[in-house]
Design a protein around this motif. Sequence first.
Motif, PDB file in Angstrom:
ATOM      1  N   ALA A  52      32.096  45.157  30.542  1.00 17.61           N
ATOM      2  CA  ALA A  52      32.111  46.105  31.661  1.00 17.61           C
ATOM      3  C   ALA A  52      32.540  45.409  32.953  1.00 17.61           C
ATOM      4  CB  ALA A  52      30.736  46.737  31.835  1.00 17.61           C
ATOM      5  N   GLN A  53      32.019  44.218  33.157  1.00 18.17           N
ATOM      6  CA  GLN A  53      32.365  43.465  34.357  1.00 18.17           C
ATOM      7  C   GLN A  53      33.849  43.084  34.350  1.00 18.17           C
ATOM      8  OE1 GLN A  53      30.322  39.758  34.624  1.00 18.17           O
ATOM      9  NE2 GLN A  53      30.676  39.552  36.806  1.00 18.17           N
ATOM     10  N   ALA A  54      34.361  42.685  33.210  1.00 18.83           N
ATOM     11  CA  ALA A  54      35.775  42.309  33.111  1.00 18.83           C
ATOM     12  C   ALA A  54      36.683  43.516  33.382  1.00 18.83           C
ATOM     13  CB  ALA A  54      36.064  41.727  31.732  1.00 18.83           C
ATOM     14  N   ARG A  55      36.270  44.694  32.928  1.00 14.15           N
ATOM     15  CA  ARG A  55      37.082  45.898  33.152  1.00 14.15           C
ATOM     16  C   ARG A  55      37.103  46.306  34.622  1.00 14.15           C
ATOM     17  NH1 ARG A  55      38.531  49.095  28.704  1.00 14.15           N
ATOM     18  NH2 ARG A  55      37.711  48.289  26.749  1.00 14.15           N
ATOM     19  N   PHE A  56      36.032  46.022  35.358  1.00 12.73           N
ATOM     20  CA  PHE A  56      35.977  46.425  36.765  1.00 12.73           C
ATOM     21  C   PHE A  56      36.466  45.329  37.711  1.00 12.73           C
ATOM     22  CE2 PHE A  56      33.568  47.739  40.692  1.00 12.73           C
ATOM     23  CZ  PHE A  56      34.274  48.906  40.886  1.00 12.73           C
ATOM     24  N   ARG A  57      36.650  44.112  37.204  1.00 10.10           N
ATOM     25  CA  ARG A  57      37.027  42.988  38.070  1.00 10.10           C
ATOM     26  C   ARG A  57      38.351  43.226  38.788  1.00 10.10           C
ATOM     27  NH1 ARG A  57      36.506  38.811  34.606  1.00 10.10           N
ATOM     28  NH2 ARG A  57      34.323  38.668  35.199  1.00 10.10           N
ATOM     29  N   THR A  58      39.404  43.577  38.059  1.00 14.15           N
ATOM     30  CA  THR A  58      40.711  43.790  38.685  1.00 14.15           C
ATOM     31  C   THR A  58      40.688  44.964  39.659  1.00 14.15           C
ATOM     32  OG1 THR A  58      41.840  42.781  36.811  1.00 14.15           O
ATOM     33  CG2 THR A  58      43.156  44.200  38.255  1.00 14.15           C
ATOM     34  N   PRO A  59      40.150  46.145  39.264  1.00  6.56           N
ATOM     35  CA  PRO A  59      40.072  47.228  40.260  1.00  6.56           C
ATOM     36  C   PRO A  59      39.258  46.832  41.486  1.00  6.56           C
ATOM     37  CG  PRO A  59      39.690  48.106  38.068  1.00  6.56           C
ATOM     38  CD  PRO A  59      39.737  46.611  37.931  1.00  6.56           C
ATOM     39  N   LEU A  60      38.196  46.047  41.293  1.00  4.25           N
ATOM     40  CA  LEU A  60      37.369  45.609  42.422  1.00  4.25           C
ATOM     41  C   LEU A  60      38.200  44.787  43.401  1.00  4.25           C
ATOM     42  CD1 LEU A  60      34.477  45.234  43.725  1.00  4.25           C
ATOM     43  CD2 LEU A  60      34.458  43.066  42.495  1.00  4.25           C
ATOM     44  N   PHE A  61      38.942  43.807  42.898  1.00  5.85           N
ATOM     45  CA  PHE A  61      39.749  42.965  43.783  1.00  5.85           C
ATOM     46  C   PHE A  61      40.855  43.774  44.456  1.00  5.85           C
ATOM     47  CE2 PHE A  61      38.198  39.200  41.221  1.00  5.85           C
ATOM     48  CZ  PHE A  61      37.389  38.722  42.242  1.00  5.85           C
ATOM     49  N   VAL A  62      41.474  44.708  43.728  1.00  5.10           N
ATOM     50  CA  VAL A  62      42.505  45.564  44.325  1.00  5.10           C
ATOM     51  C   VAL A  62      41.891  46.399  45.446  1.00  5.10           C
ATOM     52  CG1 VAL A  62      44.038  47.521  43.895  1.00  5.10           C
ATOM     53  CG2 VAL A  62      43.982  45.604  42.291  1.00  5.10           C
ATOM     54  N   LEU A  63      40.727  46.994  45.195  1.00  5.54           N
ATOM     55  CA  LEU A  63      40.069  47.808  46.219  1.00  5.54           C
ATOM     56  C   LEU A  63      39.699  46.967  47.440  1.00  5.54           C
ATOM     57  CD1 LEU A  63      37.774  50.040  43.997  1.00  5.54           C
ATOM     58  CD2 LEU A  63      39.789  50.769  45.282  1.00  5.54           C
TER      59      LEU A  63
END
Length: 149
Positions: A52-63
């Motif tokens: 779950a953390q890996a899936r949200f990591r890229t969107p988090l950094f983009v945001l």
Amino acid sequence: MANYGLLDVFLRFLHIASVAGLVGGAIYARIALTPVLNALPEPERAGAARDAQARFRTPLFVLLILIVLSGLYQFMTGPKHTSSYQMWFGIKMLLVLHILATGILWATSPHGDVTVEGKGNRRLAGIVISGLLAMLIAAYLRHLTLLGL
């Protein structure tokens, strides 16, 4: 009120949408995902939390990048304000720095925000609380701008 060009409107939308995505994602993760993960047996919990953390990591950094860049654009192109506005803006920036630091720590942590060896991890709660406070201050700052302060 200032005459907004298409770029100004788009970047304001991008800023608000990015903040909504970040804070909304943190609220979901804190209220729904973390309790579900904590209820799983240890081997499954660790794997599911990492996924779950890996899936949200890229969107988090983009945001986070979109929030900072669109916010800087708005700050640089906006009107000059009073010292009261600047004080509240400074407080908001401290909250934003907390959100940035906490978001990066959460995204790079090997455990995410699940309970580890009986210890609760409160990074997502920090993002949620700071994010909501920053949004409240932003609404107040918008009010001051509309008043010409």
